[in-house]
Write an enzyme that holds these catalytic residues in place. Structure first.
Site, PDB file in Angstrom:
ATOM      1  N   GLU A 100      24.551  -7.859  72.045  1.00  0.00           N
ATOM      2  CA  GLU A 100      24.168  -6.714  72.531  1.00  0.00           C
ATOM      3  C   GLU A 100      23.920  -6.573  74.096  1.00  0.00           C
ATOM      4  OE1 GLU A 100      23.369  -3.701  71.823  1.00  0.00           O
ATOM      5  OE2 GLU A 100      22.328  -3.251  69.918  1.00  0.00           O
ATOM      6  N   ASP A 101      23.936  -5.493  74.568  1.00  0.00           N
ATOM      7  CA  ASP A 101      23.823  -5.240  75.832  1.00  0.00           C
ATOM      8  C   ASP A 101      22.159  -5.362  76.371  1.00  0.00           C
ATOM      9  OD1 ASP A 101      23.051  -2.921  74.432  1.00  0.00           O
ATOM     10  OD2 ASP A 101      24.200  -1.420  75.995  1.00  0.00           O
ATOM     11  N   ASP A 104      15.787  -2.946  73.457  1.00  0.00           N
ATOM     12  CA  ASP A 104      14.947  -2.038  74.178  1.00  0.00           C
ATOM     13  C   ASP A 104      13.694  -1.934  73.012  1.00  0.00           C
ATOM     14  OD1 ASP A 104      13.563  -0.169  75.923  1.00  0.00           O
ATOM     15  OD2 ASP A 104      14.435   1.376  75.153  1.00  0.00           O
ATOM     16  N   PHE A 153      14.778   2.004  83.283  1.00  0.00           N
ATOM     17  CA  PHE A 153      16.130   2.431  82.636  1.00  0.00           C
ATOM     18  C   PHE A 153      17.242   1.687  83.397  1.00  0.00           C
ATOM     19  CE2 PHE A 153      19.581   4.882  81.302  1.00  0.00           C
ATOM     20  CZ  PHE A 153      19.435   4.837  79.754  1.00  0.00           C
ATOM     21  N   ARG A 166      28.869   2.734  83.594  1.00  0.00           N
ATOM     22  CA  ARG A 166      29.473   1.628  82.689  1.00  0.00           C
ATOM     23  C   ARG A 166      30.192   0.515  83.483  1.00  0.00           C
ATOM     24  NH1 ARG A 166      27.859   2.511  77.259  1.00  0.00           N
ATOM     25  NH2 ARG A 166      28.224   4.660  76.646  1.00  0.00           N
TER      26      ARG A 166
HETATM   27  P1  IMP Z   1      16.686   0.018  70.970  1.00  0.00           P
HETATM   28  O1  IMP Z   1      17.224   0.548  69.546  1.00  0.00           O
HETATM   29  O2  IMP Z   1      15.595   0.925  71.526  1.00  0.00           O
HETATM   30  O3  IMP Z   1      16.516  -1.560  71.167  1.00  0.00           O
HETATM   31  O4  IMP Z   1      17.968   0.391  71.761  1.00  0.00           O
HETATM   32  C1  IMP Z   1      19.139  -0.358  72.014  1.00  0.00           C
HETATM   33  C2  IMP Z   1      20.190   0.515  72.675  1.00  0.00           C
HETATM   34  O5  IMP Z   1      19.627   1.718  73.431  1.00  0.00           O
HETATM   35  C3  IMP Z   1      20.775  -0.365  73.377  1.00  0.00           C
HETATM   36  O6  IMP Z   1      21.872  -1.172  73.099  1.00  0.00           O
HETATM   37  C4  IMP Z   1      21.478   0.484  74.785  1.00  0.00           C
HETATM   38  O7  IMP Z   1      22.521   1.056  74.349  1.00  0.00           O
HETATM   39  C5  IMP Z   1      20.291   1.537  74.756  1.00  0.00           C
HETATM   40  N1  IMP Z   1      19.447   1.333  75.677  1.00  0.00           N
HETATM   41  C6  IMP Z   1      18.082   0.961  75.882  1.00  0.00           C
HETATM   42  N2  IMP Z   1      17.651   0.811  76.971  1.00  0.00           N
HETATM   43  C7  IMP Z   1      18.548   1.012  77.735  1.00  0.00           C
HETATM   44  C8  IMP Z   1      18.427   1.239  79.248  1.00  0.00           C
HETATM   45  O8  IMP Z   1      17.706   0.831  79.882  1.00  0.00           O
HETATM   46  N3  IMP Z   1      19.856   1.577  79.748  1.00  0.00           N
HETATM   47  C9  IMP Z   1      20.856   1.781  79.064  1.00  0.00           C
HETATM   48  N4  IMP Z   1      20.942   1.759  77.672  1.00  0.00           N
HETATM   49  C10 IMP Z   1      19.735   1.511  77.156  1.00  0.00           C
HETATM   50 MG    MG Z   2      23.804  -0.982  72.920  1.00  0.00          MG
END
Ligand code: IMP
Ligand code: MG
Length: 176
Positions: A100-101, A104, A153, A166
């Site tokens: 995973e990148d 969050d 962010f 990206r």
């Molecule tokens: P989550 O479901 O809230 O944990 O979000 C996961 C996904 O949201 C990540 O895999 C990203 O693709 C996107 N995301 C969350 N925070 C960021 C950020 O700060 N920058 C860019 N993408 C984000």
């Molecule tokens: Mg992602």
């Protein structure tokens, strides 16, 4: 506050990221030696990280891609996880490492873990480049973590804002 168009402010340089990725790769290689490892690159955000990580793991492995969309063109989570592209092969009996990148809220990862467990891999672990613990909604276990970041962010090294940035070689914060 509106997000402006200036270049993102560097948070993690390309060389700092590369050093961490090499260390994660060595750790993963040591722990998965002799096992059938499948790297699962979660698209789109993980494509850069997964490409570097795969080359840092000195083991035979397979790579699969899973397309997931959890954000609109905004900086807030929609809370909805949409699968946009599925795996091409079964993962039953394999050791799955989700790449995973960023984690969050944790909603995406907990959903993915549940979906993937149903396909009967022998194990499921997670390698995330970034974690924003302050935003956690669902507790998630990250087995291999690159960096912890504050509640900002971030973009670059695969991460986007409205599909931009990206291709930045570093991780940065959008300038206010
Ligand atoms: P989550 O479901 O809230 O944990 O979000 C996961 C996904 O949201 C990540 O895999 C990203 O693709 C996107 N995301 C969350 N925070 C960021 C950020 O700060 N920058 C860019 N993408 C984000
Ligand atoms: Mg992602």
């Amino acid at each position: 506050m509106p997000l402006m168009d200036g270049p993102p402010v560097e948070l993690l340089s390309a060389s700092v990221i590369q050093a961490r990725v090499q260390a994660l790769g060595a750790q993963i290689a040591a722990e998965y030696a002799g096992k059938s490892l499948v790297l699962l690159c979660v698209l789109k955000g993980s494509f850069v990280f997964a490409a570097d990580l795969a080359r840092a793991i000195d083991l035979p492995l397979r790579v699969e891609f899973l397309g997931v969309r959890s954000y609109g063109d905004d900086t807030r989570s929609s809370g909805v996880v949409q699968i946009t592209q599925d795996l091409t092969r079964p993962i039953a009996g394999d050791h799955l490492l989700i790449v995973e990148d960023i984690v969050d809220t944790g909603l995406t990862l907990s959903y993915l873990r549940e979906q993937l467990l149903a396909r009967l891999p022998t194990s499921v672990k997670v390698c995330a480049l970034l974690h924003k613990p302050s935003r956690s909604v669902r507790p998630v276990e990250i087995d291999y973590l690159g960096f912890t970041v504050d509640d900002v962010f971030v973009v670059g090294y695969g991460l986007d804002h409205a599909e931009r940035y990206r291709n930045l070689p570093y991780v940065g914060v959008l300038a206010p």
